[in-house]
Design an enzyme around this catalytic site. Structure first.
Site, short mmCIF file in Angstrom:
data_model
loop_
_atom_site.label_atom_id
_atom_site.label_comp_id
_atom_site.label_asym_id
_atom_site.label_seq_id
_atom_site.Cartn_x
_atom_site.Cartn_y
_atom_site.Cartn_z
N LYS A 199 -2.34 -8.59 13.41
CA LYS A 199 -0.96 -8.99 13.73
C LYS A 199 -0.90 -9.72 15.08
CE LYS A 199 1.03 -7.47 9.99
NZ LYS A 199 1.63 -8.43 9.04
N TYR A 257 -5.35 -3.53 11.76
CA TYR A 257 -3.99 -4.03 11.51
C TYR A 257 -3.38 -4.64 12.78
CZ TYR A 257 0.91 -3.84 9.90
OH TYR A 257 2.20 -4.16 9.55
P1 NAP Z 1 4.67 -3.56 1.10
O1 NAP Z 1 5.87 -2.84 0.61
O2 NAP Z 1 3.33 -2.92 0.99
O3 NAP Z 1 4.63 -4.99 0.37
C1 NAP Z 1 3.58 -5.89 0.62
C2 NAP Z 1 3.59 -6.93 -0.48
O4 NAP Z 1 2.49 -7.83 -0.23
C3 NAP Z 1 3.36 -6.31 -1.86
O5 NAP Z 1 4.23 -6.89 -2.78
C4 NAP Z 1 1.91 -6.68 -2.16
O6 NAP Z 1 1.62 -6.91 -3.53
C5 NAP Z 1 1.79 -8.01 -1.45
N1 NAP Z 1 0.38 -8.34 -1.20
C6 NAP Z 1 -0.56 -7.53 -0.66
N2 NAP Z 1 -1.73 -8.17 -0.62
C7 NAP Z 1 -1.52 -9.41 -1.14
C8 NAP Z 1 -2.36 -10.53 -1.38
N3 NAP Z 1 -3.66 -10.50 -1.07
N4 NAP Z 1 -1.82 -11.64 -1.94
C9 NAP Z 1 -0.52 -11.67 -2.28
N5 NAP Z 1 0.32 -10.64 -2.07
C10 NAP Z 1 -0.18 -9.52 -1.51
O7 NAP Z 1 4.81 -3.97 2.63
P2 NAP Z 1 6.12 -4.19 3.55
O8 NAP Z 1 6.36 -2.95 4.29
O9 NAP Z 1 7.20 -4.83 2.78
O10 NAP Z 1 5.49 -5.21 4.61
C11 NAP Z 1 5.68 -6.62 4.52
C12 NAP Z 1 5.12 -7.25 5.77
O11 NAP Z 1 5.77 -6.70 6.92
C13 NAP Z 1 3.63 -6.99 5.98
O12 NAP Z 1 3.01 -8.13 6.55
C14 NAP Z 1 3.60 -5.85 6.98
O13 NAP Z 1 2.41 -5.82 7.71
C15 NAP Z 1 4.81 -6.21 7.82
N6 NAP Z 1 5.36 -5.09 8.57
C16 NAP Z 1 5.87 -3.99 7.93
C17 NAP Z 1 6.41 -2.96 8.68
C18 NAP Z 1 7.00 -1.74 8.04
O14 NAP Z 1 7.39 -0.84 8.78
N7 NAP Z 1 7.10 -1.67 6.73
C19 NAP Z 1 6.39 -3.03 10.06
C20 NAP Z 1 5.87 -4.15 10.68
C21 NAP Z 1 5.36 -5.18 9.92
P3 NAP Z 1 1.16 -5.67 -4.47
O15 NAP Z 1 2.34 -4.80 -4.58
O16 NAP Z 1 0.78 -6.30 -5.75
O17 NAP Z 1 -0.01 -5.03 -3.76
#
Ligand code: NAP
Length: 246
Positions: free
Chosen positions: A158, A154
């Protein structure tokens, strides 16, 4: 900020941070392609956005797959006729310590988190370059800068996004396209809900603000970078992390 007549593609907009970004942009009048793996989630979010008075179309796509991405941008052009903003937000985790990490977990995280940004940006730039206008905003992470035990795949994906963001910025600045990244710290979503309590408590100790961020905190930074007003900002990373990395 004046987003009149603009169209955005937000990947992974079916829930979490992507959903909040789509909602914030729609709240400012941007029409949205709600891209997600899940047809149900994309449909639910698109319906809610349409109720705000913008055009919102659910697009089911796997952003790690080149054919799926091409088809998705074909749908965007057919439905909206233009593209101003691409938010590469879709991402996954497959955590394990290095010695226990399976090759397939390395590959799937690289494909969904990093290759997707390459594939989607390539298609978007074709459209944006013709318009001589575009905003690409990629969602990185604080762990790209700090590393994190259990997240070799991961954090590398990133960190890769940061290099890719800067390269796109250099290649397409002359076409009116900016490329920036937002690096969230720990944000309250399904992704962080999975963490055990002791890990969460340790994490909180490392955040000067003493709390997790919200999806709206991230969306606010994305909205700025996606705006016409951010036209002289490119190749940058905006950190949204409560001070845990500075
Ligand atoms: P999340 O709740 O897991 O949501 C991720 C979304 O991406 C889900 O709707 C998922 O769809 C979709 N997805 C996954 N694989 C995909 C694919 N191959 N094609 C199309 N859509 C896909 O994650 P989040 O926490 O909102 O994170 C969003 C972004 O922020 C990510 O890039 C993550 O790495 C980044 N981020 C998050 C955090 C944190 O603390 N949450 C921190 C730093 C960075 P499904 O539901 O259908 O699987």
């Amino acid at each position: 900020m004046d987003f009149k007549g603009q169209v955005a593609v937000v990947t992974g907009a079916g829930r979490g941070i992507g959903q909040a970004i789509a909602e914030s942009l729609a709240g400012l009048g941007v029409d949205i392609a709600v891209v997600d793996l899940s047809a149900d989630d994309a449909g639910t979010v698109a319906r809610a956005l349409s109720d705000k008075g913008v055009k919102a179309v659910p697009v089911v796509a796997d952003v790690s797959d080149a054919d799926s991405v091409k088809e998705m941008f074909g749908t965007v052009v057919k439905e909206f006729g233009r593209l101003d903003i691409l938010v590469n937000n879709a991402g996954i985790t497959r955590d394990a310590l290095l010695l226990r990490m399976k090759e397939e977990d390395w590959d799937s995280v690289m494909d969904v988190n990093l290759k997707s940004v390459f594939l989607c940006s390539k298609e978007a730039v074709k459209i944006m370059a013709k318009q001589r206008y575009g905003r690409i905003v990629n969602i990185a992470s604080v762990v790209a800068f700090m590393g994190n035990p259990g997240q070799a795949n991961y954090s590398a994906s990133k960190a890769g996004i940061v290099g890719l963001t800067k390269t796109i910025a250099r290649e397409y600045a002359s076409r009116g396209i900016t490329s920036n990244a937002v690096a969230p710290g720990f944000i309250m979503t399904a992704m962080t809900e999975k963490l055990p309590d002791n890990v969460r408590d340790e994490m909180l100790k490392s955040i000067p603000m003493g709390k997790l961020g919200t999806v709206q905190d991230v969306a606010a930074a994305v909205v700025f970078l996606a705006s016409p007003e951010a036209g002289y900002v490119t190749g940058q990373v905006v950190h949204v992390n409560g001070g845990m990395y500075m």
